[in-house]
Design a protein around this motif. Structure first.
Motif, PDB file in Angstrom:
ATOM      1  N   LEU A 371       0.877  -1.171   0.000  1.00 17.01           N
ATOM      2  CA  LEU A 371       0.000   0.000   0.000  1.00 17.01           C
ATOM      3  C   LEU A 371       0.915   1.221   0.000  1.00 17.01           C
ATOM      4  CD1 LEU A 371      -2.512  -1.095   2.810  1.00 17.01           C
ATOM      5  CD2 LEU A 371      -2.399  -1.858   0.425  1.00 17.01           C
ATOM      6  N   TYR A 372       0.781   2.087  -0.979  1.00 12.90           N
ATOM      7  CA  TYR A 372       1.773   3.128  -1.187  1.00 12.90           C
ATOM      8  C   TYR A 372       1.129   4.440  -1.632  1.00 12.90           C
ATOM      9  CZ  TYR A 372       1.021   2.589  -6.207  1.00 12.90           C
ATOM     10  OH  TYR A 372       0.442   2.561  -7.448  1.00 12.90           O
ATOM     11  N   ALA A 373       1.958   5.478  -1.650  1.00 10.12           N
ATOM     12  CA  ALA A 373       1.618   6.754  -2.273  1.00 10.12           C
ATOM     13  C   ALA A 373       2.789   7.127  -3.170  1.00 10.12           C
ATOM     14  CB  ALA A 373       1.388   7.841  -1.223  1.00 10.12           C
ATOM     15  N   PRO A 374       2.570   7.546  -4.393  1.00  8.18           N
ATOM     16  CA  PRO A 374       3.677   7.810  -5.323  1.00  8.18           C
ATOM     17  C   PRO A 374       4.658   8.864  -4.830  1.00  8.18           C
ATOM     18  CG  PRO A 374       1.598   7.666  -6.506  1.00  8.18           C
ATOM     19  CD  PRO A 374       1.258   7.678  -5.049  1.00  8.18           C
ATOM     20  N   TRP A 375       4.190   9.845  -4.032  1.00  4.40           N
ATOM     21  CA  TRP A 375       5.065  10.914  -3.550  1.00  4.40           C
ATOM     22  C   TRP A 375       5.903  10.510  -2.350  1.00  4.40           C
ATOM     23  CZ3 TRP A 375       3.953  11.501   1.488  1.00  4.40           C
ATOM     24  CH2 TRP A 375       2.658  11.172   1.914  1.00  4.40           C
ATOM     25  N   CYS A 376       5.579   9.387  -1.721  1.00  2.89           N
ATOM     26  CA  CYS A 376       6.224   8.989  -0.460  1.00  2.89           C
ATOM     27  C   CYS A 376       7.692   8.603  -0.689  1.00  2.89           C
ATOM     28  CB  CYS A 376       5.462   7.815   0.158  1.00  2.89           C
ATOM     29  SG  CYS A 376       6.331   7.031   1.535  1.00  2.89           S
ATOM     30  N   PRO A 377       8.642   9.263  -0.006  1.00  3.54           N
ATOM     31  CA  PRO A 377      10.061   8.944  -0.223  1.00  3.54           C
ATOM     32  C   PRO A 377      10.433   7.541   0.222  1.00  3.54           C
ATOM     33  CG  PRO A 377       9.804  10.467   1.621  1.00  3.54           C
ATOM     34  CD  PRO A 377       8.467  10.372   0.965  1.00  3.54           C
ATOM     35  N   TYR A 378       9.728   6.990   1.222  1.00  7.82           N
ATOM     36  CA  TYR A 378      10.021   5.643   1.699  1.00  7.82           C
ATOM     37  C   TYR A 378       9.544   4.602   0.681  1.00  7.82           C
ATOM     38  CZ  TYR A 378      10.235   8.583   5.809  1.00  7.82           C
ATOM     39  OH  TYR A 378      10.515   9.609   6.671  1.00  7.82           O
TER      40      TYR A 378
END
Length: 456
Positions: A371-378
């Protein structure tokens, strides 16, 4: 002045400290507000001789001037020029911790202090001693440290002949928190509030009496939050004695050193260490929030183990972290943010598909889903390893998927898919309805595979 000279001389021993100043003396720039046991490790450069007398001399009035005059001659004042700290960090990138420590102490003299946590930060004190320069050490006593840590503090003071400058939380703030929420509220609503009262605010008070500080941060301590630590930087979070942005410099002499090398150094130099290290504790904080880790686990997994990776900082080094809130104001709202996990071996779930999939009693295959967000650096940092995982699992009975849990999908993911932060990684067994959350900060292929094998 000559008639006032007495027979006393001030000890400016290498790696030693001066006697604490009298509690009756006040100064508008008194470092580290009380209650504290104050260490004085040499002169306070860049100040008037009157301030030097007040803050460094615990001697009879008749003898005061000679001692301070001799000290002033031994250690002349240094005038700081404008320095580009980004350039300096690049110049020091291949320097040894000893060279970096020497540079820091030479530049700031007694306007700089080592932050000592009661763990392997003792390496910093040893490096400072080896430079032969006077140095200061401070620590935050939260009131909830392990008994072993308090005994370690005492051992370090005796070994190096120093007095650590202890900073304590405001009693009224601690009382209010405990009375309203109980002793262990952080297990329910996160550790940030407690750390803010017991650690961050005392640190802020301490740093207001300094122009620079020295930390034991290493890049390998927490891949998610400390991977880009510079050797030296303008502190992005705190202010120094002059106030305002840019008034505090932060030194990280062991940023490029691995934990293995730190421990080799400590063993070689035969310095005191916290006995908790021999009991499986690597990263040591407050007793309720620290536990031992098993072999192969990352050291930060013993800190705030009930929370996700992005939360595993107490706020002392928050400038290292690009949080979701920071990104919300930047990359998250930028149309040009690239999509992640574009491997042909990774299935992209839509909202409808993930809802249906999550509710299945049985599945044809097991799945590991991010589960992710494209802007998330991690999320960006783990893209390569997750794509490689998908390639390795190709043709097996474990499939790999992804779900963009940002924006309108975020409330659902938080309520139904155990998500507290990005990225969240779930294993959906073909025989179980409820997914199992990947608990580790280690996001390399081998760690993912070990997790999957343990559940197959």
């Amino acid at each position: 002045m000559a008639s006032a000279i007495g027979s006393v001389s001030m000890k400016l021993l290498q790696g030693s400290v001066l006697e604490p100043f009298s509690s009756s003396v006040s100064s508008p720039r008194m470092a580290l507000s009380p209650p504290s046991c104050v260490v004085r490790a040499g002169l306070f450069g860049q100040r008037s001789s009157e301030n030097v007398f007040q803050r460094s001399c615990s001697v009879p009035q008749s003898d005061k001037h000679r001692g301070c005059l001799n000290a002033a001659i031994a250690t002349p004042e240094v005038v700081q020029e404008d320095i580009n700290y980004e350039d300096l960090a690049l110049q020091l990138v291949d320097a040894s911790p000893l060279e970096i420590m020497d540079r820091a102490l030479a530049m700031f003299q007694s306007d700089i202090a080592i932050a000592f946590s009661g763990a392997e930060d003792v390496a910093l004190i040893e490096y400072a001693k080896l430079t032969g320069r006077p140095f200061r050490v401070f620590s935050l006593d939260t009131g909830r440290l392990n008994p072993e840590t308090y005994r370690f503090f005492d051992e370090v003071e005796k070994h190096y002949g120093i007095r650590i400058e202890y900073m304590f939380p405001d009693a009224s703030e601690v009382e209010a928190l405990v009375r309203s929420k109980g002793m262990f509220s952080f297990y329910e609503d996160g550790h940030q509030e407690c750390c803010r009262i017991r650690k961050v605010r005392p640190l802020r008070r301490a740093l207001k009496g300094l122009k620079a500080w020295i930390t034991g941060q290493r890049r390998d301590q927490s891949p998610g939050t400390r991977s880009n630590i510079p050797i030296v930087q303008i502190d992005p979070s705190f202010e120094g004695m002059d106030g305002g942005p840019g008034s505090l410099i932060k030194w990280n002499p062991v940023a490029n050193v691995t934990g293995t090398d730190i421990w080799s150094f400590l063993r070689t130099m035969n310095v005191p260490v916290n006995v908790l290290h021999s009991q499986g504790y690597i990263s040591i904080g407050c007793e309720p929030c620290t536990r031992a880790v098993l072999p192969g686990m990352h050291e930060r997994e013993g800190r705030w183990w009930w929370e996700d990776a992005k939360a595993k900082e107490c706020g002392l080094h928050k400038g290292n972290i690009e949080t979701a809130e920071t990104s919300n104001n930047g990359a998250q709202n930028t149309a040009s943010v690239s999509e992640l996990f574009l491997s042909k071996d990774i299935k992209a779930f839509s909202r409808a598909e993930i809802e249906e999939f999550a509710n299945l009693e049985k599945r044809e295959n097991s799945w590991i889903v991010v589960l992710y967000a494209p802007w998330c650096p991690y999320c960006q940092a783990m893209e390569a390893s997750f794509n490689e995982l998908a390639e390795k699992l190709g043709g097996t009975n474990v499939k790999v998927g992804k779900f963009n849990a940002d924006k309108e999908n975020k409330p659902y993911a938080m309520a139904e898919l155990q998500m507290k932060s990005f990225p969240t990684i779930l294993f959906f067994s073909k025989n179980l309805r409820n997914p199992i959350k990947y608990p580790s900060e280690q996001r390399d292929v081998d760690s993912f595979l070990a997790f999957i094998r343990a559940l197959q």
